[in-house]
Structures are given as C-alpha cells and as structure tokens.
Design a protein around this motif. Structure first.
Motif, PDB file in Angstrom:
ATOM      1  N   THR A 275      46.497  46.401  45.180  1.00 21.87           N
ATOM      2  CA  THR A 275      45.628  45.104  45.840  1.00 21.87           C
ATOM      3  C   THR A 275      46.813  44.692  46.862  1.00 21.87           C
ATOM      4  N   LEU A 276      46.147  44.466  48.078  1.00 21.08           N
ATOM      5  CA  LEU A 276      47.131  44.134  49.299  1.00 21.08           C
ATOM      6  C   LEU A 276      46.916  42.400  49.191  1.00 21.08           C
ATOM      7  N   ARG A 277      47.751  41.805  50.204  1.00 19.30           N
ATOM      8  CA  ARG A 277      47.734  40.503  50.358  1.00 19.30           C
ATOM      9  C   ARG A 277      46.480  39.966  50.848  1.00 19.30           C
ATOM     10  N   GLY A 278      45.875  38.950  50.200  1.00 19.14           N
ATOM     11  CA  GLY A 278      44.572  38.460  50.419  1.00 19.14           C
ATOM     12  C   GLY A 278      44.441  37.152  50.183  1.00 19.14           C
ATOM     13  N   PRO A 279      43.331  36.399  50.055  1.00 21.10           N
ATOM     14  CA  PRO A 279      42.091  37.151  50.391  1.00 21.10           C
ATOM     15  C   PRO A 279      41.941  37.162  52.005  1.00 21.10           C
ATOM     16  N   ARG A 280      41.149  38.165  52.492  1.00 24.98           N
ATOM     17  CA  ARG A 280      40.528  38.350  53.801  1.00 24.98           C
ATOM     18  C   ARG A 280      39.140  38.470  54.069  1.00 24.98           C
ATOM     19  N   PRO A 281      38.647  37.743  55.244  1.00 27.45           N
ATOM     20  CA  PRO A 281      37.340  37.720  55.632  1.00 27.45           C
ATOM     21  C   PRO A 281      36.920  39.057  55.915  1.00 27.45           C
TER      22      PRO A 281
ATOM     23  N   VAL B  50      56.780  52.410  40.402  1.00 28.81           N
ATOM     24  CA  VAL B  50      57.747  52.636  39.099  1.00 28.81           C
ATOM     25  C   VAL B  50      57.161  52.284  37.845  1.00 28.81           C
ATOM     26  N   HIS B  51      56.647  51.037  37.890  1.00 30.63           N
ATOM     27  CA  HIS B  51      56.009  50.455  36.570  1.00 30.63           C
ATOM     28  C   HIS B  51      54.746  50.343  36.778  1.00 30.63           C
ATOM     29  N   GLY B  52      53.705  50.483  37.620  1.00 22.57           N
ATOM     30  CA  GLY B  52      52.395  50.319  37.455  1.00 22.57           C
ATOM     31  C   GLY B  52      51.706  48.981  37.519  1.00 22.57           C
ATOM     32  N   LEU B  53      52.784  48.077  38.274  1.00 25.60           N
ATOM     33  CA  LEU B  53      52.098  46.929  38.203  1.00 25.60           C
ATOM     34  C   LEU B  53      51.715  46.576  39.340  1.00 25.60           C
ATOM     35  N   ASP B  54      50.432  46.077  39.422  1.00 24.70           N
ATOM     36  CA  ASP B  54      49.803  45.392  40.693  1.00 24.70           C
ATOM     37  C   ASP B  54      49.965  43.840  40.931  1.00 24.70           C
ATOM     38  N   TYR B  55      50.888  43.489  41.862  1.00 26.65           N
ATOM     39  CA  TYR B  55      51.350  42.057  41.839  1.00 26.65           C
ATOM     40  C   TYR B  55      50.026  41.141  42.045  1.00 26.65           C
ATOM     41  N   TYR B  56      49.377  41.514  43.403  1.00 24.44           N
ATOM     42  CA  TYR B  56      48.309  40.579  43.646  1.00 24.44           C
ATOM     43  C   TYR B  56      47.048  40.740  42.821  1.00 24.44           C
ATOM     44  N   GLY B  57      46.891  41.995  42.245  1.00 22.69           N
ATOM     45  CA  GLY B  57      45.673  42.397  41.475  1.00 22.69           C
ATOM     46  C   GLY B  57      45.917  41.662  39.945  1.00 22.69           C
TER      47      GLY B  57
ATOM     48  N   ARG C 122      50.665  32.281  37.520  1.00 18.02           N
ATOM     49  CA  ARG C 122      50.293  32.238  36.271  1.00 18.02           C
ATOM     50  C   ARG C 122      50.388  33.262  35.358  1.00 18.02           C
ATOM     51  N   VAL C 123      49.977  34.383  35.968  1.00 17.74           N
ATOM     52  CA  VAL C 123      50.158  35.647  35.361  1.00 17.74           C
ATOM     53  C   VAL C 123      51.531  36.086  34.986  1.00 17.74           C
ATOM     54  N   TRP C 124      52.133  36.105  36.200  1.00 17.98           N
ATOM     55  CA  TRP C 124      53.412  36.924  36.137  1.00 17.98           C
ATOM     56  C   TRP C 124      54.495  35.920  35.553  1.00 17.98           C
ATOM     57  N   ALA C 125      54.181  34.542  35.464  1.00 12.84           N
ATOM     58  CA  ALA C 125      55.170  33.677  34.721  1.00 12.84           C
ATOM     59  C   ALA C 125      55.040  33.854  33.189  1.00 12.84           C
ATOM     60  N   ALA C 126      53.928  34.153  32.880  1.00  8.51           N
ATOM     61  CA  ALA C 126      53.481  34.654  31.492  1.00  8.51           C
ATOM     62  C   ALA C 126      54.284  35.795  31.089  1.00  8.51           C
ATOM     63  N   ARG C 127      54.124  36.636  32.236  1.00  4.98           N
ATOM     64  CA  ARG C 127      54.820  38.070  31.762  1.00  4.98           C
ATOM     65  C   ARG C 127      56.517  38.092  31.571  1.00  4.98           C
TER      66      ARG C 127
ATOM     67  N   LYS D   6      42.252  28.209  53.269  1.00  6.79           N
ATOM     68  CA  LYS D   6      43.745  27.536  52.470  1.00  6.79           C
ATOM     69  C   LYS D   6      43.232  27.353  51.074  1.00  6.79           C
ATOM     70  N   ALA D   7      41.901  26.918  50.769  1.00  4.77           N
ATOM     71  CA  ALA D   7      41.606  26.676  49.434  1.00  4.77           C
ATOM     72  C   ALA D   7      41.678  28.333  48.265  1.00  4.77           C
ATOM     73  N   ASP D   8      41.212  29.298  49.095  1.00  6.80           N
ATOM     74  CA  ASP D   8      41.273  30.637  48.466  1.00  6.80           C
ATOM     75  C   ASP D   8      42.469  31.108  48.400  1.00  6.80           C
ATOM     76  N   SER D   9      43.584  30.887  49.402  1.00  6.66           N
ATOM     77  CA  SER D   9      44.801  31.114  49.302  1.00  6.66           C
ATOM     78  C   SER D   9      45.573  30.495  48.154  1.00  6.66           C
ATOM     79  N   ALA D  10      45.284  29.273  47.995  1.00  2.92           N
ATOM     80  CA  ALA D  10      45.816  28.393  47.039  1.00  2.92           C
ATOM     81  C   ALA D  10      45.593  28.869  45.526  1.00  2.92           C
ATOM     82  N   GLU D  11      44.224  29.169  45.516  1.00  2.00           N
ATOM     83  CA  GLU D  11      43.571  29.620  44.107  1.00  2.00           C
ATOM     84  C   GLU D  11      44.247  31.074  43.734  1.00  2.00           C
ATOM     85  N   LEU D  12      44.301  31.935  44.743  1.00  2.00           N
ATOM     86  CA  LEU D  12      45.040  33.182  44.343  1.00  2.00           C
ATOM     87  C   LEU D  12      46.507  32.985  44.021  1.00  2.00           C
ATOM     88  N   ALA D  13      47.270  32.139  44.895  1.00  2.00           N
ATOM     89  CA  ALA D  13      48.494  31.983  44.474  1.00  2.00           C
ATOM     90  C   ALA D  13      48.994  31.489  43.031  1.00  2.00           C
TER      91      ALA D  13
END
Length: 324
Positions: free
Chosen positions: A126-132, A100-107, A156-161, A144-151
């Motif tokens: 973009t699907l949930r990730g990162p995946r090996p 509907v809005h063209g918003l890629d949440y995880y991307g 940060r991006v969507w809080a600003a939006r 865990k570090a990759d997941s925390a960085e992604l989160a």
C-alpha cells in the motif's frame, strides 16, 4: 514523514532481530548496532535471551541500543530538498519491510501464511495515501481528517506489533518447548537429602539443586537436544491431529449442507430421505469424506455397559447396501 521514518526504522530493527538478521549489517539502521554489540561482548550478558521471548542470534542489548538511537524525537523536515531526501529514506525502509519481512506498513498487514507470503513478489504494498480519485478535488479539511485517521490507525497497529512477539514464530511454540524441557530436567533430578542433589545422567552430587540444573545444561546438552527433538515431534503431531480434525469437521458440515440442499422436497419442507431418517432414528449422523475417503454412517455411541455396532459403512450410493 519524519514520524513514519522513525516508526518504520524501529520495525526494521525489531523484525531483523527477531528473524536472525544482523542489525549491524543493515545500512538502513544507525551504527548503534555495532556499539551495542561491543558492549554486549564486554559485559557477556544478553546472549542467552531475546526481546519478547523470541529473537535471533544477536544479544538483546544490540536491539536495545538501536531502538534507543531510533527512539529520539523525530526532527521536522524543512525545505523541499530535505523532504525529498527523507521520502527516499522512507521508501527504502518500506521496501525492506515488504520485500524482506512481508510487512505492508500503510496497509496495516503482515503476511504470515506461506501462500500469502510467497505472493508478495507479485503483489504491491500500500502506497502513502489516501489520495483522491482522478479528476476529483478533495476538500482540504476532509483530506486532513482522512490523513489523521490513517496515521492513527497505522500507529496503533505497529505500536502493538512493537510490544508483542513475532506472530510468524508463534507456531514454533518455543515457550511450550522450553516449558516441557524444564519439566524433563526436573524429572531427572534426584534428592538424597537437603545437601545432596544428583541426576540420573551421572553419579555426581551437589550441595544445591541449582547446581544440578547447571551441570545438566552444561555437561549433558546433547541429551537435552535429543529431548527437545522428541518434544517437537510430539507437538507437531498434536498440531497435525488438531488440524486434521478441524478439516474433517468442516468437510462433514459441508456435506450436510449439500445433502440438505439436494434432498427432494427440502425446499418445500418435505420429508427427509431414508438414509437421513435412519441416521436420525439411530442417534448417529451421516458422514461424507471421512478418513476412509468414502461416505459412511457413524452410529451413535453405545449405551453405558453395552457394545455398540461401531462404524457402519461404507454405503454405496443413495440406495446402496451396507458394505462388508
């Protein structure tokens, strides 16, 4: 998952509201939208403004009620069945945001340009990730570090939006239109004395200026609508001229690069050709692809008090003669 459901739900509510979709009609949102609409109707407030200066036709109170309902602390998911149910809810929200809005949440991206936005049917969010990678065993700590960085990046991006206005509507220049319209209203108001205010629209007079403004808005709305269209046309042409100048400036820069690359002896530091030397000697510049669609030489501006030769051209080929 619970945090993503809450964040995605709030984004759905905000974007639906900003783009004129009824929040109460969206089954993905809580029923607080209907309650907020009822409260706004009773109070008679909020209908004239939307959150962030942009928004749809619904009162801002409706959005506030929904966001308040969604702002509660996320409830942790217990059990596999509850997790699958919450994942299904999240996928519905993410699909709504994308389709509907063209918003890629995880991307972390929001499609704004028309060309990109129309391609969203063929593209994938973009699907949930990162995946090996296939066959790769990722270290637990690294995962865990990759997941925390992604989160952190997604939050940060969507809080600003959530705090900003709709970038899709930024080109409409609504604030600039309303500012110019206020200036127009101001120009139509006349003051006879401190207790006698009127306007050029009628012969009525009022005790205070604010009553004149209210009278113009209520009784002469059609004139304001006409002026709003005039303002929109002015802003459209200003934007068109700016885009056109930028386009031709880019074309001239590319033409200079092509000329420099194709010039005999340019790579070896040879002398410039005759036309480029002529341009350098007269203080002008060689132009290609200007409004006339042909190459030409734009002479330098005239000295103070004198008449310049204006635009010379078009030039026909590398060794051609000056046309006209």
């Amino acid at each position: 998952v619970a945090l993503d459901v809450r964040a995605a739900s709030r984004l759905v509510a905000l974007l639906d509201h900003q783009r004129g979709l009824a929040l109460a009609d969206n089954p993905l949102l809580p029923a607080a939208g209907a309650a907020g609409e009822g409260e706004a109707a009773q109070d008679g407030e909020g209908a004239a403004s939307a959150v962030g200066g942009t928004g749809g036709s619904e009162p801002a109170d409706v959005l506030k009620a929904v966001l308040s309902e969604l702002g509660a602390e996320a409830v942790p998911v217990d059990g596999e069945e509850a997790l699958l149910e919450r994942l299904g809810q999240l996928d519905l929200l993410l699909t709504w945001l994308w389709k509907v809005h063209g918003l890629d949440y995880y991307g972390g991206r929001e499609l704004l340009l028309e060309a990109d936005y129309m391609d969203r049917g063929a593209a994938a969010r973009t699907l949930r990730g990162p995946r090996p990678e296939e066959g790769e065993e990722q270290d637990e700590q690294e995962a865990k570090a990759d997941s925390a960085e992604l989160a952190e990046r997604v939050d940060r991006v969507w809080a600003a939006r959530m705090e900003g206005s709709d970038p899709l509507l930024a080109g409409c220049q609504r604030e600039e239109i309303e500012r110019r319209l206020d200036d127009y209203i101001e120009s139509q108001i006349k003051m006879e004395n401190e207790k006698k205010w009127g306007s050029s629209f009628s012969n009525k007079f009022f005790l205070e200026k604010r009553f004149v403004v209210k009278h113009i808005q209520n009784k002469h709305g059609h004139k304001l609508d006409e002026q709003r269209e005039v303002i929109r046309d002015e802003l459209y042409w200003l934007a068109y001229e700016a885009a056109n100048k930028a386009k031709h400036a880019a074309a001239r820069a590319q033409a200079k690069q092509r000329e420099a690359a194709a010039r005999p002896g340019a790579a070896a530091g040879g002398e410039p050709d005759a036309h480029m030397a002529e341009a350098a000697g007269s203080g002008g510049e060689w132009q290609e692809g200007y409004e006339g669609g042909e190459e030409g030489f734009a002479a330098a501006p005239p000295a103070a008090g004198g008449r310049g030769p204006g635009r010379l051209g078009p030039m026909r080929g590398r060794g051609g003669r000056l046309g006209g």
